[in-house]
Scaffold this active site. Sequence first.
Site, short mmCIF file in Angstrom:
data_model
loop_
_atom_site.label_atom_id
_atom_site.label_comp_id
_atom_site.label_asym_id
_atom_site.label_seq_id
_atom_site.Cartn_x
_atom_site.Cartn_y
_atom_site.Cartn_z
N TRP A 103 7.09 30.16 -10.94
CA TRP A 103 5.69 30.07 -11.36
C TRP A 103 5.44 30.93 -12.59
CZ3 TRP A 103 3.83 25.90 -9.63
CH2 TRP A 103 4.07 25.47 -8.32
N ASP A 173 -1.45 36.46 -11.67
CA ASP A 173 -1.48 35.28 -10.79
C ASP A 173 -1.22 35.79 -9.37
OD1 ASP A 173 -1.00 33.01 -9.30
OD2 ASP A 173 0.65 32.25 -10.53
N LYS A 197 -3.10 28.86 -0.52
CA LYS A 197 -2.14 29.68 0.21
C LYS A 197 -2.84 30.68 1.12
CE LYS A 197 1.17 28.30 -3.02
NZ LYS A 197 1.31 28.17 -4.46
C1 LIG Z 1 1.58 27.70 -5.64
C2 LIG Z 1 1.57 28.60 -6.81
C3 LIG Z 1 1.10 28.18 -8.07
C4 LIG Z 1 0.70 26.74 -8.36
O1 LIG Z 1 -0.51 26.44 -7.83
P1 LIG Z 1 -1.20 25.00 -8.03
O2 LIG Z 1 -2.53 25.25 -7.43
O3 LIG Z 1 -0.37 24.02 -7.30
O4 LIG Z 1 -1.26 24.73 -9.48
C5 LIG Z 1 1.05 29.10 -9.09
N1 LIG Z 1 1.44 30.37 -8.91
C6 LIG Z 1 1.92 30.81 -7.72
C7 LIG Z 1 2.35 32.22 -7.59
C8 LIG Z 1 1.99 29.94 -6.65
O5 LIG Z 1 2.46 30.37 -5.47
#
Ligand SMILES: *Cc1c(COP(=O)(O)O)cnc(C)c1O
Length: 361
Positions: A103, A173, A197
């Site tokens: 990511w 993030d 998540k």
């Molecule tokens: C799942 C995830 C993403 C991507 O998220 P989307 O909502 O599918 O775009 C980005 N960064 C991290 C750390 C993730 O776990």
Amino acid sequence: MSKRIYNFNAGPATLPSEVLETARQEFFDYAGSGLSVMELSHRSKQYDEISEGAASLLLELMSLDDEYSVLFLGGGASTQFAMLPMNFLPENKTAAYVDTGAWAAKAAAESSRIGATEIVASSKDKSYNYIPDLSEISLPQNCAYLHLTSNNTIFGTQIHKFPDSGKIPLVCDMSSDILSRSLDFSKFDMIYAGAQKNIGPAGVTAVVIRRNFLSRAVDSIPIMLSYMTHSEKKSLYNTPPVFAIYMVRLVLQWIKDRGGLLEIEKTNVAKRERIYQLIDLHPDFYRGTARSDSRSGMNITIRLPSEGLEQQFLKEASDADMVGLKGHRSVGGIRVSLYNAMSLEGTERLADFMESFRKTC
Ligand SMILES: *Cc1c(COP(=O)(O)O)cnc(C)c1O
């Protein structure tokens, strides 16, 4: 009550049963409106309370104040990978990224399409199994911001000590560990997280942004992709994902009712320790892939002695009502996701299963 099984999926992930129950009760007739939340106008008073309520709960749980603006946006965390540099990476500056996983690498790849981008630390050399020493990174001249990924969902690593970036804006993030532990969130100028998540269903991304960082955004970009637009319009520039935001508000209230982040963290530590203990006790059978100082409390990545045993593990776990334990398709193995909504009881049940599986193999 219908039957619920234990869901260890990495995302979309398990939600608290209490939240699902409330949503079910309110599903047909929200707060006496005679309408489902999905049918409410996003300009209605009821929706205003939902959206404002979710935003203020989020700030409250993070111990942040009005210095920050909360946005609820569509497009997933992946759209933030692009929006961030579009808004904050002008031509004369360089963005700094720490590359700790897939990511993080995707975030940096979007940035390099927009402007000068430098990877200031990386753990790619060892298949992303550790967090590089962040106290030693040197940032480029004229640095626009430093971007981190607090938890690497796929590789099972997590940042435990955040760097001091001085005057350089710090962006993170936190998609897979937001609100899982108490942190000094005021270190960050912008935090973003896809909800699916740890704080809700798929379909909405929370962005928490310091207002004086926001004021530095460039304005020569599409209106819809400008943070300023969404902040000024209180996430109502266009139709927001109303139902997802409603669910986020219920999850945030659930966290608050459980005593906030300190209490949530205590449970998360107990959960994490239960599984890592097994890994440390039987490293030849359950081999943790993350370096021990970089282990994630949210996603625990494990390899078994053979792929055959991994298949058998997944099948027997599923027969025992524990699903979502398959590692990401890019790395294989087993991944145990222990987000806030996974109970200690569910975690113990998995640990017991792991012990008896090892013994019978
Ligand atoms: C799942 C995830 C993403 C991507 O998220 P989307 O909502 O599918 O775009 C980005 N960064 C991290 C750390 C993730 O776990």
